[in-house]
Scaffold this motif. Structure first.
Motif, PDB file in Angstrom:
ATOM      1  N   ASP A 119       0.815  -1.207   0.000  1.00 34.96           N
ATOM      2  CA  ASP A 119       0.000   0.000   0.000  1.00 34.96           C
ATOM      3  C   ASP A 119       0.855   1.266   0.000  1.00 34.96           C
ATOM      4  N   ARG A 120       2.158   1.084   0.239  1.00 34.41           N
ATOM      5  CA  ARG A 120       3.081   2.201   0.291  1.00 34.41           C
ATOM      6  C   ARG A 120       4.337   1.838  -0.494  1.00 34.41           C
ATOM      7  N   ALA A 125       5.005  -6.778  -1.795  1.00 39.25           N
ATOM      8  CA  ALA A 125       3.851  -7.670  -1.902  1.00 39.25           C
ATOM      9  C   ALA A 125       4.323  -9.119  -2.056  1.00 39.25           C
ATOM     10  N   VAL A 126       3.444 -10.049  -1.687  1.00 41.09           N
ATOM     11  CA  VAL A 126       3.732 -11.478  -1.848  1.00 41.09           C
ATOM     12  C   VAL A 126       2.473 -12.184  -2.322  1.00 41.09           C
ATOM     13  N   SER A 127       2.573 -12.874  -3.445  1.00 41.94           N
ATOM     14  CA  SER A 127       1.431 -13.648  -3.940  1.00 41.94           C
ATOM     15  C   SER A 127       1.797 -15.106  -4.205  1.00 41.94           C
ATOM     16  N   LYS A 128       3.098 -15.421  -4.133  1.00 40.97           N
ATOM     17  CA  LYS A 128       3.560 -16.789  -4.370  1.00 40.97           C
ATOM     18  C   LYS A 128       4.624 -17.163  -3.338  1.00 40.97           C
ATOM     19  N   PRO A 213      -7.694  -4.355   5.293  1.00 41.32           N
ATOM     20  CA  PRO A 213      -7.058  -3.175   4.701  1.00 41.32           C
ATOM     21  C   PRO A 213      -5.723  -2.869   5.358  1.00 41.32           C
ATOM     22  N   ALA A 214      -4.971  -1.982   4.754  1.00 49.71           N
ATOM     23  CA  ALA A 214      -3.720  -1.509   5.352  1.00 49.71           C
ATOM     24  C   ALA A 214      -4.020  -0.906   6.722  1.00 49.71           C
TER      25      ALA A 214
END
Length: 416
Positions: A119-120, A125-128, A213-214
């Motif tokens: 968000d900043r 980010a991590v998706s895997k 949310p953040a």
């Protein structure tokens, strides 16, 4: 003459004392010191220089009755919650427990894929997660990586899911007041940026199960006063000749760490309102991965090759690279950073019917300079942890027990 307000204060203090579970109380007596003095070849340097090494120790003797109910007697050596030490990776155990607790309150299975977004600009980010069986991140897999190999990124992801404010408030509400969890580990983020945590969502079968949310921590949990240690530190490659300030760093007092481990190993000994919201399967999961060796692990598969048995087993074994006995298990969380070496362990010998708890910290920083990577872990820290574990183990081996403990609760099945 004693004033009315003094009576009120005394009554308050007594109520606070009796509100604590008996397992949380300890005797800061000379029992441990007497035991260490019997082995000058192991401990004379440490005992002769207590201020230099800043050693603190808690040992819990466990006696069970015929119903296998434990009676806990805890002894302390130089335990003082006002004597700051950096807790390093030992804070990660609380992240595992709080993350599982939060999932249970939300009604989410710990194996549910967890997607972390940014968000900043400073966040990632991590998706895997290619190290997991299904290639996706989850609280369960992060917890495994923390307990098996003390993975820093895994802790950071759980820290972000819990949120700084909830992390601290949850521990404080359960009576862990000498605790400050202020930052991610091995992260360049500032104290202010660590108050911000990422948005997180859980997905199952292509559907969003829960979206968080953040978050921003509205309370400032850092120490109100400077926490100065040492005489210098390295910053941007240069030596700064002044004490290092730990006021914005994590803190987790030794007594609090010991009590947290007791709450995990002996949850029935903790008052209901102070227990964590964990299922019986959660406890089995924690016991497995706290005590499992990397070579016994299926996922992450790389742990078999990358980590030796004693990688995070400091007490009794001192991070030895030789194969460790399988009938002795440490259900523990260790850590080392800034010259502080720690371990917090429930130790069980399933062949001899021995069990005890041992938590200790030692400071290994001869030059009093932080961030110079010159710490005496190998020459001072690990030998101390080996000798301390050995000394308590020998004492346990020789003391008489009226009842042999049934340790089947902790005999879990490992991955392989």
């Amino acid at each position: 003459m004693i004033l009315k307000r003094d009576y009120k204060l005394l009554l308050y203090l007594l109520l606070q004392l009796f509100a604590l579970p008996s397992s949380a109380q300890y005797q800061n007596d000379n029992f441990i010191e007497r035991l260490l003095k019997k082995h000058p070849e192991r401990f004379s340097e440490i005992l002769d220089n207590p201020e230099k090494y800043q050693v603190q120790i808690l040992y819990t003797r466990i006696d069970r009755n015929k119903k296998n109910e434990p009676h806990l007697t805890t002894h302390g050596y130089r335990v003082n919650s006002s004597n700051y030490f950096y807790p390093a990776s030992t804070v990660k155990l609380s992240a595992v427990v709080l993350a599982l607790d939060k999932l249970n309150r939300l009604g989410i299975d710990k194996y549910t894929p967890m997607i972390t977004r940014a968000d900043r600009p400073e966040q990632t980010a991590v998706s895997k997660d290619t190290s997991s069986e299904n290639g996706l991140p989850s609280v369960a897999h992060y917890a495994k990586k923390i307990l098996l190999a003390s993975d820093n990124d895994a802790f950071n992801r759980l820290y972000e899911f819990i949120g700084q404010e909830e992390y601290n408030a949850s521990l404080h509400q359960k009576g862990y007041t000498n605790v400050r969890i202020l930052h991610r580990l091995e992260s360049p983020l500032s104290a202010e940026e660590n108050r911000y945590t990422n948005p997180v969502r859980f997905e199952k079968d292509g559907k969003v199960v829960y979206e968080q949310p953040a978050q921003y921590c509205s309370k400032d949990y850092k120490s109100e006063k400077p926490v100065l240690r040492g005489k210098g530190y390295i910053k941007n490659g240069e030596l700064i000749n002044e004490p290092f300030d730990f006021s914005s760093k994590n803190y987790f007092a030794l007594a609090e760490q010991h009590r947290l481990l007791q709450a995990i190993i002996f949850p029935e000994q903790v008052p209901v309102e102070q227990r964590f919201n964990l299922t019986s399967e959660d406890y089995r999961f924690i016991y497995q991965y706290m005590s499992q060796f990397p070579v016994e692990t299926s996922f992450p598969a790389s742990y078999t090759d990358d980590y030796y048995d004693g990688y995070v087993k400091f007490l009794l074994f001192g991070a030895t690279k030789t194969r460790l006995p399988r009938h002795i298990r440490l259900f523990n969380k260790s850590g080392d950073a800034y010259g502080y070496l720690l371990d917090n362990a429930y130790i069980a010998d399933f062949e001899k019917g021995i069990e005890f708890m041992l938590t200790a910290v030692i400071y290994c920083n001869e030059d009093q300079i932080f961030n110079d990577d010159k710490y005496e872990y190998d020459s001072k820290g690990f030998p101390f942890m080996v000798n301390l574990g050995k000394t308590i183990f020998e004492y346990e081996l020789n003391r008489k027990r009226t009842v042999r403990p049934d340790l089947s609760r902790y005999e879990v099945e490992y991955d392989k």
